[in-house]
Design an enzyme around this catalytic site. Structure first.
Site, PDB file in Angstrom:
ATOM      1  N   TYR A   1       6.399   0.079   9.073  1.00 50.19           N
ATOM      2  CA  TYR A   1       5.751   1.352   8.735  1.00 50.19           C
ATOM      3  C   TYR A   1       6.814   2.429   8.470  1.00 50.19           C
ATOM      4  CZ  TYR A   1       3.753   5.927   9.575  1.00 50.19           C
ATOM      5  OH  TYR A   1       3.442   7.252   9.460  1.00 50.19           O
TER       6      TYR A   1
ATOM      7  N   LEU B   1      -3.039   8.095  21.746  1.00 48.34           N
ATOM      8  CA  LEU B   1      -3.264   8.423  23.160  1.00 48.34           C
ATOM      9  C   LEU B   1      -4.369   9.463  23.377  1.00 48.34           C
ATOM     10  CD1 LEU B   1      -2.331   8.062  26.109  1.00 48.34           C
ATOM     11  CD2 LEU B   1      -0.823  10.014  25.741  1.00 48.34           C
TER      12      LEU B   1
ATOM     13  N   ASN C   1       0.817  -1.214   0.000  1.00 50.26           N
ATOM     14  CA  ASN C   1       0.000   0.000   0.000  1.00 50.26           C
ATOM     15  C   ASN C   1       0.857   1.273   0.000  1.00 50.26           C
ATOM     16  OD1 ASN C   1      -2.816   1.157   0.395  1.00 50.26           O
ATOM     17  ND2 ASN C   1      -1.695   2.136   2.059  1.00 50.26           N
TER      18      ASN C   1
HETATM   19  N1  UDP Z   1       0.058   5.367  24.938  1.00 49.96           N
HETATM   20  C1  UDP Z   1      -0.416   4.841  26.127  1.00 49.96           C
HETATM   21  N2  UDP Z   1      -1.648   4.250  26.130  1.00 49.96           N
HETATM   22  C2  UDP Z   1      -2.440   4.166  25.009  1.00 49.96           C
HETATM   23  C3  UDP Z   1      -1.951   4.717  23.795  1.00 49.96           C
HETATM   24  C4  UDP Z   1      -0.688   5.296  23.799  1.00 49.96           C
HETATM   25  O1  UDP Z   1       0.263   4.900  27.159  1.00 49.96           O
HETATM   26  O2  UDP Z   1      -3.542   3.589  25.090  1.00 49.96           O
HETATM   27  C5  UDP Z   1       1.376   6.027  24.903  1.00 49.96           C
HETATM   28  C6  UDP Z   1       2.365   5.396  23.926  1.00 49.96           C
HETATM   29  O3  UDP Z   1       3.096   4.389  24.565  1.00 49.96           O
HETATM   30  C7  UDP Z   1       3.223   6.600  23.540  1.00 49.96           C
HETATM   31  C8  UDP Z   1       2.285   7.789  23.662  1.00 49.96           C
HETATM   32  O4  UDP Z   1       1.175   7.335  24.456  1.00 49.96           O
HETATM   33  O5  UDP Z   1       4.268   6.767  24.472  1.00 49.96           O
HETATM   34  C9  UDP Z   1       1.752   8.259  22.323  1.00 49.96           C
HETATM   35  O6  UDP Z   1       1.246   7.143  21.614  1.00 49.96           O
HETATM   36  P1  UDP Z   1       0.449   7.284  20.260  1.00 49.96           P
HETATM   37  O7  UDP Z   1       0.016   5.902  19.860  1.00 49.96           O
HETATM   38  O8  UDP Z   1      -0.614   8.310  20.426  1.00 49.96           O
HETATM   39  O9  UDP Z   1       1.498   7.882  19.236  1.00 49.96           O
HETATM   40  P2  UDP Z   1       2.962   7.349  18.799  1.00 49.96           P
HETATM   41  O10 UDP Z   1       3.947   8.112  19.644  1.00 49.96           O
HETATM   42  O11 UDP Z   1       3.016   5.880  18.983  1.00 49.96           O
HETATM   43  O12 UDP Z   1       3.034   7.761  17.369  1.00 49.96           O
END
Ligand code: UDP
Length: 324
Positions: free
Chosen positions: A141, A190, A92
């Protein structure tokens, strides 16, 4: 200028389309609607429901419309899914982008803005992260995004295609008019998880690890408002229109917030209690990611205008009553 926006029905793409329209650009949206929402696009914007893997249909779009530039958001963007199913991601993201770029060369389009990611830095040695730090993707990714950046480099050398690859940190927040916002299924990010917990749509937030070497033990990220991201794309287009050379540019605020801080600020802004529970670390999460954003300022004249309060309050307004 007439701009083709791929992935224009997605979260970041749709906010950018709204900014383009406000700035009187002509826009055509191309999206296969596998992850995007038709409702995120105003009804009077020309819309092509085409998959980038369908080269023949893609060529027809470029025959039907004449574009001055292409802004390319269309991609799959879930790290976990990319680890489980790299074929899906390479096909993709890489094959789709390659088809698009090849069509651009055939149609003599010389300006291209690309949606890249800070995740291609992997676990960075230095914080804040500047563009000259080594890339070290640790999941498929991020590999797909780096591969496309490499294709862009080669296409500039061979075909004079000028591009700006924007390496996003954590895109967050929503349109201040709450017409559009973030809506993923499942939702891995998050801030929507925290807000939907405040709204009672989820029971609790699982905090992925509190044993990192950070001030409160939870991961730190650089959250950037979606409209600040959009504004940077607009500036990138104008930069290319004015004859700018190809660039790779970080987009972040230069500030970091921990997972716990996000929950605390969200409780203050919403006035609602947000239940959370510490759980294990998520695979592949670096402790801290914060952008050095000096290059964006120097090359594009861009600076973020919105802070964390704007991010949380706009996300809250959207999630209270999402249209899709
Ligand atoms: N995170 C968390 N709980 C959740 C989702 C995310 O603690 O349910 C943490 C994740 O480990 C990271 C931060 O929040 O440190 C941001 O995660 P997100 O998936 O939003 O974005 P990423 O940094 O992975 O692109």
């Amino acid at each position: 200028m007439n701009i083709l926006v791929t992935g224009g029905a997605g979260y970041i793409g749709s906010h950018f389309v709204k900014i383009l329209l406000k700035n009187n650009f002509d826009v055509v949206v191309l999206d296969n609607l596998s992850r995007g929402h038709k409702k995120a696009i105003p009804a009077d914007v020309p819309f092509e429901e085409v998959d980038l893997l369908n080269y023949t249909e893609l060529e027809k779009v470029f025959t039907k419309h004449k574009f001055d530039a292409v802004v390319h958001f269309a991609a799959f963007a879930y790290v976990g899914e990319s680890v489980e199913n790299p074929i899906k991601y390479y096909e993709n993201n890489v094959v789709g982008s390659f088809n698009l770029l090849r069509t651009c060369i055939e149609a003599n389009i010389k300006k291209f803005v690309f949606s890249s990611t800070c995740s291609l830095y992997g676990n960075p040695d230095k914080i804040p992260i500047s563009e000259d730090q080594p890339t070290n993707p640790i999941n498929p990714y991020a590999q797909t995004k780096l591969t496309i950046e490499n294709i862009l480099h080669d296409f500039d050398s061979a075909y004079n295609l000028k591009s700006v690859a924007l390496r996003y940190f954590n895109a967050a927040g929503a349109d201040f008019e709450a017409e559009i916002g973030e809506s993923h299924d499942p939702e891995p990010h998050l801030i929507p998880i925290v807000i939907n917990t405040a709204l009672g749509k989820r029971e609790k937030v699982f905090i992925f690890g509190d044993d990192y070497n950070t001030k409160d033990g939870t991961c730190i990220r650089d959250y950037i408002h979606i409209n600040d991201l959009g504004d940077a794309h607009l500036k990138a287009l104008k930069y290319l229109r004015d004859g700018g050379d190809s660039q790779i540019i970080n987009l972040g605020t230069g500030e970091g917030n921990s997972v716990k801080e996000i929950i605390d600020v969200s409780e203050k802004i919403t006035g609602l209690k947000i239940k959370s529970e510490i759980t294990g670390r998520r695979d592949g999460d670096p402790a801290v990611l914060i952008a050095d954003n000096k290059k964006a300022h120097k090359v594009l004249g861009w600076k973020p205008e919105h802070n964390l309060n704007d991010i949380i309050s706009s996300a809250y307004n959207w999630h209270k009553n999402p249209r899709f």
